[in-house]
Design a protein around this motif. Structure first.
Motif, PDB file in Angstrom:
ATOM      1  N   HIS A 133       0.700  -1.200  -0.398  1.00 52.52           N
ATOM      2  CA  HIS A 133      -0.163   0.123  -0.421  1.00 52.52           C
ATOM      3  C   HIS A 133       0.429   1.306  -0.040  1.00 52.52           C
ATOM      4  CE1 HIS A 133      -2.997  -2.949   1.298  1.00 52.52           C
ATOM      5  NE2 HIS A 133      -2.624  -2.955   2.215  1.00 52.52           N
ATOM      6  N   GLY A 134       2.164   1.234  -0.748  1.00 51.50           N
ATOM      7  CA  GLY A 134       3.035   2.499  -0.554  1.00 51.50           C
ATOM      8  C   GLY A 134       2.739   2.807  -2.117  1.00 51.50           C
ATOM      9  N   ARG A 135       3.250   4.207  -2.444  1.00 56.13           N
ATOM     10  CA  ARG A 135       3.863   4.342  -4.255  1.00 56.13           C
ATOM     11  C   ARG A 135       5.028   4.690  -4.333  1.00 56.13           C
ATOM     12  NH1 ARG A 135       3.654   9.643  -4.974  1.00 56.13           N
ATOM     13  NH2 ARG A 135       3.588  11.111  -4.006  1.00 56.13           N
ATOM     14  N   ILE A 136       5.606   5.274  -5.422  1.00 55.62           N
ATOM     15  CA  ILE A 136       6.362   5.027  -5.524  1.00 55.62           C
ATOM     16  C   ILE A 136       6.628   6.315  -6.345  1.00 55.62           C
ATOM     17  CG2 ILE A 136       7.966   5.462  -7.611  1.00 55.62           C
ATOM     18  CD1 ILE A 136       7.969   2.260  -7.619  1.00 55.62           C
ATOM     19  N   ALA A 137       7.763   7.226  -5.547  1.00 57.11           N
ATOM     20  CA  ALA A 137       7.826   9.121  -6.131  1.00 57.11           C
ATOM     21  C   ALA A 137       8.118   9.514  -7.133  1.00 57.11           C
ATOM     22  CB  ALA A 137       7.736   9.811  -3.976  1.00 57.11           C
ATOM     23  N   ASN A 138       9.486   9.337  -6.978  1.00 66.34           N
ATOM     24  CA  ASN A 138      10.644   8.998  -8.277  1.00 66.34           C
ATOM     25  C   ASN A 138      11.280   7.376  -8.440  1.00 66.34           C
ATOM     26  OD1 ASN A 138      12.848  10.024  -8.949  1.00 66.34           O
ATOM     27  ND2 ASN A 138      12.077  12.296  -8.139  1.00 66.34           N
ATOM     28  N   THR A 139      11.754   7.623  -9.831  1.00 63.71           N
ATOM     29  CA  THR A 139      12.741   6.734  -9.881  1.00 63.71           C
ATOM     30  C   THR A 139      13.944   7.321 -10.501  1.00 63.71           C
ATOM     31  OG1 THR A 139      11.385   6.577 -11.796  1.00 63.71           O
ATOM     32  CG2 THR A 139      10.711   4.761 -10.146  1.00 63.71           C
ATOM     33  N   ALA A 140      14.431   8.650 -10.459  1.00 67.08           N
ATOM     34  CA  ALA A 140      15.882   9.281 -10.668  1.00 67.08           C
ATOM     35  C   ALA A 140      17.061   8.468 -10.823  1.00 67.08           C
ATOM     36  CB  ALA A 140      15.761  10.648  -9.931  1.00 67.08           C
ATOM     37  N   GLY A 141      17.383   8.308 -11.757  1.00 63.84           N
ATOM     38  CA  GLY A 141      18.808   6.808 -12.280  1.00 63.84           C
ATOM     39  C   GLY A 141      18.511   5.676 -11.664  1.00 63.84           C
ATOM     40  N   ASP A 142      19.178   5.281 -11.058  1.00 69.75           N
ATOM     41  CA  ASP A 142      19.244   3.689 -10.655  1.00 69.75           C
ATOM     42  C   ASP A 142      18.594   3.050  -8.761  1.00 69.75           C
ATOM     43  OD1 ASP A 142      21.397   5.627  -9.975  1.00 69.75           O
ATOM     44  OD2 ASP A 142      22.670   3.554  -9.192  1.00 69.75           O
ATOM     45  N   GLY A 143      18.049   4.567  -8.945  1.00 73.61           N
ATOM     46  CA  GLY A 143      17.800   4.908  -7.455  1.00 73.61           C
ATOM     47  C   GLY A 143      16.087   5.348  -7.583  1.00 73.61           C
ATOM     48  N   LEU A 144      15.221   5.486  -5.913  1.00 72.29           N
ATOM     49  CA  LEU A 144      13.819   5.080  -6.280  1.00 72.29           C
ATOM     50  C   LEU A 144      13.284   5.998  -4.429  1.00 72.29           C
ATOM     51  CD1 LEU A 144      11.862   3.197  -4.665  1.00 72.29           C
ATOM     52  CD2 LEU A 144      11.996   1.797  -5.989  1.00 72.29           C
ATOM     53  N   ILE A 145      12.459   6.713  -4.771  1.00 71.41           N
ATOM     54  CA  ILE A 145      11.945   7.119  -3.342  1.00 71.41           C
ATOM     55  C   ILE A 145      10.315   6.151  -3.954  1.00 71.41           C
ATOM     56  CG2 ILE A 145      10.816   8.873  -1.651  1.00 71.41           C
ATOM     57  CD1 ILE A 145      13.964   8.517  -1.823  1.00 71.41           C
ATOM     58  N   ALA A 146       9.958   5.976  -2.409  1.00 73.19           N
ATOM     59  CA  ALA A 146       8.816   5.874  -1.992  1.00 73.19           C
ATOM     60  C   ALA A 146       7.925   6.599  -0.939  1.00 73.19           C
ATOM     61  CB  ALA A 146       8.313   3.662  -2.002  1.00 73.19           C
ATOM     62  N   GLU A 147       6.936   6.276  -0.804  1.00 72.76           N
ATOM     63  CA  GLU A 147       5.768   6.960   1.073  1.00 72.76           C
ATOM     64  C   GLU A 147       4.909   5.933   1.106  1.00 72.76           C
ATOM     65  OE1 GLU A 147       3.475  10.076   1.184  1.00 72.76           O
ATOM     66  OE2 GLU A 147       2.918   9.414  -0.489  1.00 72.76           O
ATOM     67  N   PHE A 148       4.507   5.643   2.262  1.00 79.26           N
ATOM     68  CA  PHE A 148       4.022   4.317   2.252  1.00 79.26           C
ATOM     69  C   PHE A 148       3.109   5.515   4.300  1.00 79.26           C
ATOM     70  CE2 PHE A 148       7.353   2.149   0.662  1.00 79.26           C
ATOM     71  CZ  PHE A 148       6.566   0.973   0.291  1.00 79.26           C
ATOM     72  N   GLY A 149       2.195   4.482   4.637  1.00 81.86           N
ATOM     73  CA  GLY A 149       1.617   4.980   5.086  1.00 81.86           C
ATOM     74  C   GLY A 149       1.300   4.976   5.928  1.00 81.86           C
ATOM     75  N   SER A 150       2.036   3.485   6.534  1.00 81.16           N
ATOM     76  CA  SER A 150       1.702   2.826   7.134  1.00 81.16           C
ATOM     77  C   SER A 150       3.689   2.291   7.663  1.00 81.16           C
ATOM     78  CB  SER A 150       1.813   1.312   7.189  1.00 81.16           C
ATOM     79  OG  SER A 150       1.952   0.336   8.012  1.00 81.16           O
ATOM     80  N   VAL A 151       4.512   2.846   8.800  1.00 80.80           N
ATOM     81  CA  VAL A 151       5.801   2.554   9.213  1.00 80.80           C
ATOM     82  C   VAL A 151       5.511   0.495   8.738  1.00 80.80           C
ATOM     83  CG1 VAL A 151       7.621   2.652  10.670  1.00 80.80           C
ATOM     84  CG2 VAL A 151       5.681   4.553  10.698  1.00 80.80           C
ATOM     85  N   VAL A 152       4.728  -0.143   9.560  1.00 81.02           N
ATOM     86  CA  VAL A 152       5.279  -1.500   9.212  1.00 81.02           C
ATOM     87  C   VAL A 152       5.233  -1.808   7.819  1.00 81.02           C
ATOM     88  CG1 VAL A 152       4.321  -3.349   9.908  1.00 81.02           C
ATOM     89  CG2 VAL A 152       4.182  -1.438  11.475  1.00 81.02           C
ATOM     90  N   GLU A 153       4.308  -1.553   7.315  1.00 85.51           N
ATOM     91  CA  GLU A 153       4.729  -1.963   6.146  1.00 85.51           C
ATOM     92  C   GLU A 153       5.341  -1.307   4.907  1.00 85.51           C
ATOM     93  OE1 GLU A 153       2.119  -3.851   4.201  1.00 85.51           O
ATOM     94  OE2 GLU A 153       0.300  -3.477   5.526  1.00 85.51           O
TER      95      GLU A 153
END
Length: 302
Positions: free
Chosen positions: A50-70
């Motif tokens: 239940h997260g989403r990918i916010a950025n996939t620049a280069g060979d990395g990515l940033i994602a966010e989640f509503g739950s820390v455990v998830e």
């Protein structure tokens, strides 16, 4: 701040491929295929948790989640799945932080994102590092191990932050131990290393106990007369306490291992002082310890 930018508290997962440039130089086609395969793994597991990918620049990515455990569970499963492929040309570092971020369209911005990225940069290839905020939320909710790595000062941050490593449970043996089922072994939570908040009270209790013991021993020593001996016991107990408190001494420039080496060097210096015979011999084993530690770091980097 523009009207379209808003803030919220969220869990940020930052990931980056280790040695991607080297892999591209060695074999562009294989490296690109490995990156695309890894992105599919990330995308599938991030969506599952239940997260989403916010950025996939280069060979990395940033994602966010509503739950820390998830978020942490997703990181564990990503590393498990990527690590299961022996032919993969890439290994990823992952950092997870719970913090306040700015949202501009689909992008995440701000110090919370930066800290997640710094944690990722400090992780070992295939490893996961989390912040204190994340640890506080997941320590009793996931059957994994957590190792307190001390306080580190991330690049471009003014203050040090507490850092924890995540240790997923090891693969279950092919045959369960006699008298115990495979399910029971797999379900048992891994032992957790105490964090800074838990370790400090333990050390204080230990110091109180050791202090009482030393006071009694010194009283006995003085009452019985003869050569003093209680200071040797006090030295041993103080060394034990300091060694166990090493994670509390760790800072950005001083790791837990470094702190423990300093405790050993201090022990040698005090033994030299207590048994002084006109010779400063402790400098030689201390120098050897420092040299071995430096060589170990150089070999690890190589």
């Amino acid at each position: 701040m523009s009207a379209s930018v808003r803030r919220k508290l969220t869990t940020i997962l930052a990931a980056d491929a280790d040695g991607y440039s080297r892999a591209m130089e060695a074999d562009e086609v294989r490296a690109m295929a490995a990156l695309q395969a890894a992105r599919r793994v990330f995308a599938g597991l991030i969506e599952r948790h239940h997260g989403r990918i916010a950025n996939t620049a280069g060979d990395g990515l940033i994602a966010e989640f509503g739950s820390v455990v998830e978020a942490v569970q997703c990181a564990i499963e990503v590393q498990r799945e990527l690590g299961a492929d022996p032919d993969s040309a890439l290994r990823f570092r992952i950092g997870v932080h719970l913090g306040d971020v700015m949202i501009d369209g689909d992008d995440l911005l701000g110090e919370g994102v930066n800290l997640a990225a710094r944690l990722q940069a400090m992780a070992e290839p295939g490893g996961i590092l989390i912040s204190q905020q994340v640890y506080d939320q997941v320590q009793k909710k996931l059957s994994v191990g957590f190792e307190y790595l001390g306080e580190r000062k991330p690049k471009n941050f003014e203050e040090s932050v507490a850092v924890y490593g995540v240790t997923p449970p090891g693969a279950a043996p092919a045959k369960p131990a006699k008298g115990r089922s495979h399910q029971a072994r797999a379900a048992r939570p891994a032992a957790r290393t105490a964090g800074a908040g838990e370790l400090k009270p333990r050390i204080m209790r230990l110091l109180r106990v050791f202090g009482a013991i030393v006071a009694v021993l010194f009283a006995i020593d003085l009452a019985t007369g003869g050569p003093m001996w209680a200071h040797w016991v006090a030295l041993i107990l103080a060394t034990i306490a300091a060694y166990r408190a090493a994670p509390l001494m760790a800072r950005g420039w001083l790791s837990v291992s470094d702190a423990r080496l300093l405790v050993i060097i201090a022990l040698l210096a005090l033994i030299n002082a207590f048994s002084w015979s006109g010779e400063l011999w402790a400098i030689w084993p201390a120098a050897a310890i420092v040299l071995i530690a430096l060589l170990g770091r150089l070999l690890a980097r190589g």
